[in-house]
Design a protein around this motif. Structure first.
Motif, PDB file in Angstrom:
ATOM      1  N   GLN A  55      -9.783  -7.042 -16.400  1.00  0.00           N
ATOM      2  CA  GLN A  55     -10.030  -7.749 -15.155  1.00  0.00           C
ATOM      3  C   GLN A  55     -10.874  -6.852 -14.261  1.00  0.00           C
ATOM      4  O   GLN A  55     -10.505  -5.712 -13.994  1.00  0.00           O
ATOM      5  N   ILE A  56     -12.026  -7.355 -13.841  1.00  0.00           N
ATOM      6  CA  ILE A  56     -12.927  -6.576 -13.002  1.00  0.00           C
ATOM      7  C   ILE A  56     -13.279  -7.381 -11.766  1.00  0.00           C
ATOM      8  O   ILE A  56     -12.967  -8.570 -11.671  1.00  0.00           O
ATOM      9  N   THR A  57     -13.927  -6.739 -10.814  1.00  0.00           N
ATOM     10  CA  THR A  57     -14.345  -7.413  -9.591  1.00  0.00           C
ATOM     11  C   THR A  57     -15.867  -7.486  -9.529  1.00  0.00           C
ATOM     12  O   THR A  57     -16.569  -6.833 -10.315  1.00  0.00           O
ATOM     13  N   LEU A  58     -16.359  -8.243  -8.575  1.00  0.00           N
ATOM     14  CA  LEU A  58     -17.811  -8.376  -8.408  1.00  0.00           C
ATOM     15  C   LEU A  58     -18.458  -7.065  -8.003  1.00  0.00           C
ATOM     16  O   LEU A  58     -19.664  -6.869  -8.211  1.00  0.00           O
ATOM     17  N   ASP A  59     -17.692  -6.151  -7.426  1.00  0.00           N
ATOM     18  CA  ASP A  59     -18.241  -4.879  -6.967  1.00  0.00           C
ATOM     19  C   ASP A  59     -18.174  -3.780  -8.020  1.00  0.00           C
ATOM     20  O   ASP A  59     -18.649  -2.670  -7.793  1.00  0.00           O
TER      21      ASP A  59
END
Length: 391
Positions: free
Chosen positions: A325-329
């Motif tokens: 799970q990663i973020t847009l940043d």
């Protein structure tokens, strides 16, 4: 043992002749499928078996009262003003604190508990959106009987990032080949020791060695997959390509199709074929992420007869580990490390929601990214050339 425990621990126990039973990391301590529940069941099934039960065994804190604490007193040969140790079963911190408080009444005892665990007091310290932590050996979702929280003067909530970066720093700068929970304790000590006066002394317990974690925080790849490396990390990232520091939001992903857990296997397969996809996130009524369902998994279970066309997809969930799970940043470099070992990653967006009493943070699915998405971006970007800059 829980699934998150290192393979080094598994291999050592197997070499000793043990049969290993892995249990879900996310299982509650009182669930029958947890490591505690499975151990209790096996205890009933296996003749002449015995559970040492470090959570309730009074010999656990007594060993540290009679042993570890006496060693500290002898080696320090003088007053100790602060002791910092991690809290797992609680045996170490409880036994230490009892003896050291008898010897040094003014000593300050600091217990370290990872974010996502429920051991710290007051209870407000345990409020977090984090429900998973990578560090092993400390933290629980229940309070063990041997943990005496009354002898703790201060609780420190540690994060995986500071834990593993500190453990790597201890290895690199001090030559102390220590495990993750040692990094938690030292990170806490660095902060808490600021309250001490000049000349006062702080003892930090480093309870584990790197032996059990050679494939975990010692590995740049493992750290990078979980976005735990420092931005100025050395090593493989020195000769990074032009796209390495660009962000996931630069991929301009489209929102994925999600399904509810009540959708049937037949409905999910029809939808995937219609949309030309082979995997979909499964979300609850409130939008929380439950896992993934894949075309290949459903087809194999249907063929094997383990499910039928009307079985809900909730019975065939592929649970997403935290590391995918990663973020847009997050950077594309971090994403590429993840995709070296994972087929996809979920892009998560933090959304703040007001429920009438307080603001809460919720994780929402923003997109789903695969190696094809990253490859298309790199090959079609204007910076992609045949020269050095495009390598």
């Amino acid at each position: 043992m829980p699934e998150k425990m290192s393979m080094e621990k598994v291999n050592i126990l197997r070499a000793l002749g043990a049969e290993i039973v892995r249990t879900p990391t996310s299982a509650s301590f009182d669930a029958p499928e947890s490591h505690i529940g499975v151990a209790q069941r096996l205890n009933q099934e296996i003749p002449n078996s015995h559970i040492l039960d470090q959570y309730r065994n009074p010999s656990n804190p007594i060993a540290h009262y009679d042993g570890t604490a006496e060693e500290i007193i002898a080696q320090c040969d003088g007053p100790v003003d602060m002791v910092v140790a991690g809290a797992g079963t609680g045996g170490t911190i409880s036994g230490l604190a009892r003896k050291l408080k008898e010897k040094y009444p003014n000593i300050k005892v600091v217990a370290v508990d990872p974010e996502g665990s429920d051991l710290a007091e007051p209870e407000e310290l345990n409020k977090t959106d984090t429900n998973f932590y990578e560090v092993e050996g400390i933290g629980y979702d229940f309070v063990p009987t041997v943990l005496d929280r009354q002898v703790v003067d201060k609780w420190y909530k540690s994060t995986d990032r500071e834990t593993f970066l500190m453990a790597r720093k201890l290895i690199r700068e001090e030559g102390l080949l220590c495990g993750g929970s040692s990094g938690s304790a030292m990170a806490a000590a660095v902060q808490c020791a600021k309250d001490l006066k000049e000349g006062q002394r702080c003892v930090v317990i480093l309870p584990d060695s790197i032996r059990n974690y050679m494939s975990k925080h010692l590995s740049d790849d493992w750290m990078s997959e979980r976005n735990l490396l420092e931005k100025t990390s050395e090593g493989a990232e020195m000769n990074k390509p032009w796209w390495w520091d660009m962000k996931v939001h630069d991929l301009q992903l489209h929102a994925p199709i999600t399904v509810l857990p009540t959708v049937t296997c037949a409905e999910a397969i029809d939808l995937m074929k219609k949309e030309g996809i082979d995997q979909m996130p499964v979300v609850g009524e409130a939008g929380e992420i439950l896992g993934m369902v894949t075309l290949g998994n459903m087809m194999s279970q249907l063929v094997a007869g383990r499910v039928n066309s009307q079985t809900p997809v909730s019975h065939m969930l592929y649970k997403q580990p935290q590391q995918v799970q990663i973020t847009l940043d997050d950077t594309l470099g971090c994403l590429s490390r993840i995709l070296d070992t994972q087929h996809f990653a979920l892009v998560i967006h933090e959304q703040r929601q007001y429920g009438g009493s307080e603001l809460q943070s919720k994780k929402m699915i923003f997109g789903l990214v695969t190696a094809i998405d990253l490859l298309n971006f790199i090959t079609h970007h204007p910076k992609s050339t045949n020269g050095k800059n495009g390598q």
